[in-house]
Design an enzyme around this catalytic site. Structure first.
Site, mmCIF file in Angstrom:
data_model
loop_
_atom_site.group_PDB
_atom_site.id
_atom_site.type_symbol
_atom_site.label_atom_id
_atom_site.label_comp_id
_atom_site.label_asym_id
_atom_site.label_seq_id
_atom_site.Cartn_x
_atom_site.Cartn_y
_atom_site.Cartn_z
ATOM 1 N N TYR A 335 7.781 2.424 1.242
ATOM 2 C CA TYR A 335 8.416 1.848 0.046
ATOM 3 C C TYR A 335 9.418 2.535 -0.588
ATOM 4 O O TYR A 335 9.295 3.864 -0.522
ATOM 5 C CB TYR A 335 6.827 1.783 -1.006
ATOM 6 N N GLU A 411 -12.817 -2.740 -18.906
ATOM 7 C CA GLU A 411 -12.275 -3.936 -19.214
ATOM 8 C C GLU A 411 -11.503 -4.316 -20.480
ATOM 9 O O GLU A 411 -10.736 -5.200 -20.729
ATOM 10 C CB GLU A 411 -13.370 -5.035 -19.088
#
Ligand code: NI
Length: 434
Positions: A335, A411
């Site tokens: 990458y 979360e």
């Protein structure tokens, strides 16, 4: 003094340019808060049923169905299992792409969460669990939330939003194009042509709610190196009959260490060379004919990257030659550098502060991990940043390190993720044209 005044004036202008109508902003923030239970539910569903790179079939279908239910144009499948949603605002303006990656990892999840993954696969000949051990479940849930909020408010949008749900960020081993490369090849940045791309990555070691970024190189360019050392085999008792590829390989590994420590301009940029695999020989008293090693290279500067490649080839082949052995070096591109366009980063930093609170936005040092978000950034200016999600309330006994069985995310970070992408999109669209 004059300079300071000018700077303040410029900053004031930037702040003013990046201003989305305050009322609208408050409404969107409220909607992000309201959507939280959905974000958590989506994230848990993705978490419970993770799929490996280029296998995201159920994941892709679920996303495509959801985007269709929002009434937007959907292209599916793209780049094998990926999804593209196109949301046209009611007013003309730029095309903003938002990206989330979709794949999980071959890791056995180690926790007692009710939605822990029980999926199993055969990976490289070994049975293993599958786990969202990098937070991509959170990325998808965040981007679905952004899609819902922006769809609801499309009358306010001055431009088009392209939602890029990208498979296979973790890479594939069969040498095929994957993930971002394939998406770009299949034209996701065209029709309509994308002007700018934003993306985030959950960072489980950064406090929840924080955003971290930097202009220019944020994450390293990664390349893979393979070295095959060929010598002459012999009885282990008579090394003088051999050209011992094990000793030569050891010398090569030590030689490679001096490239970063002694030959690179380190104040300019960091670099890493790691040999992570070394295979040769089968028995203690047999000198083998061949040794193979594999390594990873991380760089932040194009010139330095070229230099490191040349130096690795030179060091390995000449050390081998000095001992009468032969070293064949193969370096393949991984990458590219995750490069945040400096102008764009300066323009959008106030939006990050708006979304998370100025005290929660940090400028950080470069990170030696890599990301294929960089592939989009090679084509259009982009901004990639980290979203803190350290689960403080969970009283963990192990650090929730990415790519490990103990990975865990908070979360509560999901809402901040949604707010940040919504704010970036709106603010970018509300900037006056050059
Ligand atoms: Ni990741």
């Amino acid at each position: 003094m004059k300079k300071t005044y000018l700077l303040l004036l410029t900053l004031a202008h930037i702040a003013c340019f990046a201003q989305t109508d305050a009322k609208l902003q408050a409404k969107l923030d409220q909607q992000a808060k309201e959507i939280e239970p959905k974000l958590i539910e989506w994230r848990r569903q993705f978490h419970q049923y993770p799929e490996l790179s280029n296998q995201e079939f159920k994941t892709g279908k679920k996303i495509a169905d959801y985007l269709k239910s929002l009434g937007m144009e959907v292209q599916y499948p793209v780049a094998k299992t990926g999804v593209v949603g196109i949301l046209k605002g009611s007013k003309p303006g730029p095309v903003v792409a938002l990206r989330a990656d979709m794949d999980a990892l071959p890791v056995n999840e180690r926790n007692s969460l009710p939605f822990a993954s029980k999926e199993k696969v055969i990976f490289n000949g070994t049975e293993t669990g599958v786990m969202h051990a990098c937070g991509h479940d959170g990325h998808m849930s965040i981007l679905m939330g952004v899609a819902e909020i922006l769809s609801k408010n499309k009358n306010e949008l001055k431009g088009t939003v392209k939602f890029l749900f990208q498979p296979a960020e973790e890479g594939v081993s069969n040498g095929e194009d994957a993930g971002a490369f394939l998406m770009v090849k299949e034209g996701v940045l065209e029709n309509p042509k994308v002007d700018v791309v934003f993306g985030l990555h959950i960072q489980s070691l950064l406090p929840t709610g924080q955003l971290a970024y930097r202009a220019e190189g944020l994450m390293a360019a990664v390349d893979a190196v393979n070295i095959k050392v060929t010598g002459v085999g012999a009885h282990g008792a008579t090394p003088w009959d051999s050209v011992d590829p094990i000793v030569v390989s050891s010398q090569i590994i030590m030689g490679l260490q001096t490239i970063v420590s002694r030959q690179l301009d380190l104040p300019k940029a960091a670099a890493v060379i790691t040999i992570g695999s070394l295979h040769g020989g089968i028995r203690r008293n047999i000198i083998p004919e061949e040794v193979n090693m594999e390594g990873t290279i991380r760089t932040f500067d194009l010139e330095m990257q070229k230099k490191v490649h040349e130096k690795i080839k030179l060091t390995a082949t000449k050390i081998a030659e000095a001992s009468g052995a032969k070293a064949e070096v193969t370096i393949s591109d991984g990458y590219p550098l995750t490069y945040n366009d400096p102008k764009l980063t300066a323009l959008m930093a106030p939006s990050l502060a708006k979304a998370a609170g100025a005290e929660n936005v940090k400028v950080i040092q470069p990170v030696t991990m890599a990301e294929d978000f960089s592939v989009f950034q090679q084509k259009v200016p982009g901004l990639f940043y980290f979203l803190g999600a350290y689960p403080v309330d969970m009283k963990l006994t192990k650090r929730p390190v990415h790519h490990t069985a103990d990975f865990m995310l908070d979360e509560k970070a999901l809402v901040t993720g949604v707010k940040s992408l919504v704010t970036l999109t709106l603010d970018y669209m509300n900037m006056p044209k050059k």
